[in-house]
Design a protein around this motif. Structure first.
Motif, PDB file in Angstrom:
ATOM      1  N   UNK A  22       0.774  13.549  11.320  1.00 36.16           N
ATOM      2  CA  UNK A  22       0.058  12.305  11.568  1.00 36.16           C
ATOM      3  C   UNK A  22      -0.947  12.032  10.459  1.00 36.16           C
ATOM      4  N   UNK A  23      -1.081  10.770  10.104  1.00 40.08           N
ATOM      5  CA  UNK A  23      -2.102  10.336   9.165  1.00 40.08           C
ATOM      6  C   UNK A  23      -2.965   9.283   9.859  1.00 40.08           C
ATOM      7  N   UNK A  24      -4.240   9.285   9.535  1.00 41.98           N
ATOM      8  CA  UNK A  24      -5.203   8.399  10.181  1.00 41.98           C
ATOM      9  C   UNK A  24      -5.881   7.508   9.144  1.00 41.98           C
ATOM     10  N   UNK A  25      -6.380   6.388   9.626  1.00 45.85           N
ATOM     11  CA  UNK A  25      -7.228   5.531   8.800  1.00 45.85           C
ATOM     12  C   UNK A  25      -8.415   5.112   9.652  1.00 45.85           C
ATOM     13  N   UNK A  26      -9.559   5.696   9.364  1.00 52.32           N
ATOM     14  CA  UNK A  26     -10.794   5.320  10.034  1.00 52.32           C
ATOM     15  C   UNK A  26     -11.403   4.151   9.284  1.00 52.32           C
ATOM     16  N   UNK A  27     -11.611   3.049   9.969  1.00 51.76           N
ATOM     17  CA  UNK A  27     -12.108   1.836   9.339  1.00 51.76           C
ATOM     18  C   UNK A  27     -13.460   1.475   9.958  1.00 51.76           C
ATOM     19  N   UNK A  28     -14.485   1.488   9.135  1.00 56.07           N
ATOM     20  CA  UNK A  28     -15.841   1.154   9.571  1.00 56.07           C
ATOM     21  C   UNK A  28     -16.325  -0.090   8.850  1.00 56.07           C
ATOM     22  N   UNK A  29     -17.368  -0.683   9.383  1.00 54.89           N
ATOM     23  CA  UNK A  29     -17.983  -1.871   8.777  1.00 54.89           C
ATOM     24  C   UNK A  29     -16.939  -2.935   8.469  1.00 54.89           C
ATOM     25  N   UNK A  30     -16.089  -3.191   9.427  1.00 60.15           N
ATOM     26  CA  UNK A  30     -15.013  -4.149   9.228  1.00 60.15           C
ATOM     27  C   UNK A  30     -15.561  -5.556   9.050  1.00 60.15           C
ATOM     28  N   UNK A  31     -14.884  -6.341   8.240  1.00 61.66           N
ATOM     29  CA  UNK A  31     -15.246  -7.743   8.058  1.00 61.66           C
ATOM     30  C   UNK A  31     -13.980  -8.591   8.172  1.00 61.66           C
ATOM     31  N   UNK A  32     -14.137  -9.901   8.329  1.00 57.87           N
ATOM     32  CA  UNK A  32     -12.963 -10.762   8.538  1.00 57.87           C
ATOM     33  C   UNK A  32     -11.915 -10.653   7.429  1.00 57.87           C
ATOM     34  N   UNK A  33     -12.329 -10.302   6.222  1.00 51.50           N
ATOM     35  CA  UNK A  33     -11.374 -10.156   5.115  1.00 51.50           C
ATOM     36  C   UNK A  33     -10.451  -8.954   5.307  1.00 51.50           C
ATOM     37  N   UNK A  34     -10.760  -8.093   6.247  1.00 52.40           N
ATOM     38  CA  UNK A  34      -9.903  -6.946   6.541  1.00 52.40           C
ATOM     39  C   UNK A  34      -8.783  -7.302   7.520  1.00 52.40           C
ATOM     40  N   UNK A  35      -8.794  -8.513   8.024  1.00 49.41           N
ATOM     41  CA  UNK A  35      -7.761  -8.938   8.958  1.00 49.41           C
ATOM     42  C   UNK A  35      -6.397  -8.938   8.279  1.00 49.41           C
ATOM     43  N   UNK A  36      -5.451  -8.227   8.877  1.00 50.09           N
ATOM     44  CA  UNK A  36      -4.119  -8.093   8.291  1.00 50.09           C
ATOM     45  C   UNK A  36      -3.256  -7.240   9.215  1.00 50.09           C
ATOM     46  N   UNK A  37      -1.978  -7.188   8.888  1.00 47.54           N
ATOM     47  CA  UNK A  37      -1.101  -6.185   9.489  1.00 47.54           C
ATOM     48  C   UNK A  37      -1.189  -4.946   8.610  1.00 47.54           C
ATOM     49  N   UNK A  38      -1.468  -3.824   9.218  1.00 44.78           N
ATOM     50  CA  UNK A  38      -1.623  -2.571   8.489  1.00 44.78           C
ATOM     51  C   UNK A  38      -0.353  -1.728   8.656  1.00 44.78           C
ATOM     52  N   UNK A  39       0.140  -1.245   7.521  1.00 39.07           N
ATOM     53  CA  UNK A  39       1.372  -0.471   7.497  1.00 39.07           C
ATOM     54  C   UNK A  39       1.110   0.938   6.995  1.00 39.07           C
ATOM     55  N   UNK A  40       1.748   1.883   7.642  1.00 33.04           N
ATOM     56  CA  UNK A  40       1.770   3.263   7.189  1.00 33.04           C
ATOM     57  C   UNK A  40       3.017   3.458   6.331  1.00 33.04           C
ATOM     58  N   UNK A  41       2.884   4.247   5.278  1.00 31.30           N
ATOM     59  CA  UNK A  41       4.020   4.490   4.395  1.00 31.30           C
ATOM     60  C   UNK A  41       3.995   5.933   3.914  1.00 31.30           C
ATOM     61  N   UNK A  42       5.171   6.454   3.600  1.00 34.46           N
ATOM     62  CA  UNK A  42       5.269   7.831   3.141  1.00 34.46           C
ATOM     63  C   UNK A  42       6.181   7.938   1.932  1.00 34.46           C
ATOM     64  N   UNK A  43       5.801   8.822   1.038  1.00 37.01           N
ATOM     65  CA  UNK A  43       6.653   9.147  -0.096  1.00 37.01           C
ATOM     66  C   UNK A  43       7.395  10.445   0.215  1.00 37.01           C
ATOM     67  N   UNK A  44       8.342  10.787  -0.638  1.00 38.60           N
ATOM     68  CA  UNK A  44       9.052  12.050  -0.481  1.00 38.60           C
ATOM     69  C   UNK A  44       8.482  13.125  -1.394  1.00 38.60           C
ATOM     70  N   UNK A  45       7.478  12.746  -2.209  1.00 40.03           N
ATOM     71  CA  UNK A  45       6.837  13.712  -3.099  1.00 40.03           C
ATOM     72  C   UNK A  45       5.339  13.722  -2.847  1.00 40.03           C
ATOM     73  N   UNK A  46       4.651  14.710  -3.442  1.00 45.58           N
ATOM     74  CA  UNK A  46       3.250  14.953  -3.100  1.00 45.58           C
ATOM     75  C   UNK A  46       2.269  14.041  -3.795  1.00 45.58           C
ATOM     76  N   UNK A  47       2.608  13.549  -4.964  1.00 50.09           N
ATOM     77  CA  UNK A  47       1.649  12.768  -5.745  1.00 50.09           C
ATOM     78  C   UNK A  47       1.475  11.370  -5.175  1.00 50.09           C
ATOM     79  N   UNK A  48       0.242  10.869  -5.286  1.00 50.60           N
ATOM     80  CA  UNK A  48      -0.025   9.565  -4.678  1.00 50.60           C
ATOM     81  C   UNK A  48       0.371   8.428  -5.596  1.00 50.60           C
ATOM     82  N   UNK A  49       0.527   7.274  -4.993  1.00 48.63           N
ATOM     83  CA  UNK A  49       0.861   6.058  -5.713  1.00 48.63           C
ATOM     84  C   UNK A  49       0.262   4.883  -4.961  1.00 48.63           C
ATOM     85  N   UNK A  50      -0.003   3.807  -5.688  1.00 50.48           N
ATOM     86  CA  UNK A  50      -0.606   2.625  -5.058  1.00 50.48           C
ATOM     87  C   UNK A  50       0.344   1.441  -4.985  1.00 50.48           C
TER      88      UNK A  50
END
Length: 127
Positions: A81-109
């Protein structure tokens, strides 16, 4: 069959907090990078945060500038499981949030670097 299932979205007032969860099934992602993206109406999907994996620290986190200092990504490999703790939310944060996974360890944006996606969870922040 690999599945990523997000939960925890909802309606919150500006300044409030939410915690999103993403449970993976079908394979383990304990040594893979996992990330969160979001997509607002009429906009492209954008990177929010990612947590990689390495053998000496367990993971390195990286955030979009727009959420740095307010959001925290974490993982529980025992629960796949992966979590996203979101604090100090503002209206610009309104969106559909998606979880995604890679098959390798290094991160990407870039969304193109992720092979597995959840169905998304709606986050709405009222002013």
């Amino acid at each position: 069959q690999v599945q990523l299932v997000e939960s925890g979205g909802g309606l919150v007032q500006a300044g409030g907090s939410l915690r999103l969860s993403c449970v993976a099934s079908g394979r383990t992602f304990s040594r893979s990078a996992m990330g969160w993206f979001r997509q607002a109406p009429g906009k492209e999907r954008e990177f929010v945060a990612v947590i990689s994996w390495n053998s000496w620290s367990g993971g390195i986190t990286y955030y979009a500038d727009s959420v740095k200092g307010r959001f925290t990504i974490s993982r529980d490999n025992a629960k796949n499981t992966v979590y996203l703790q979101m604090n100090s939310l503002n209206p610009e944060d309104t969106a559909v949030y998606y979880c995604a996974a890679r098959t390798i360890a290094t991160f990407a944006s870039s969304p193109d670097e992720y092979g597995y996606w959840g169905q998304g969870t709606q986050v709405t922040v009222s002013s």
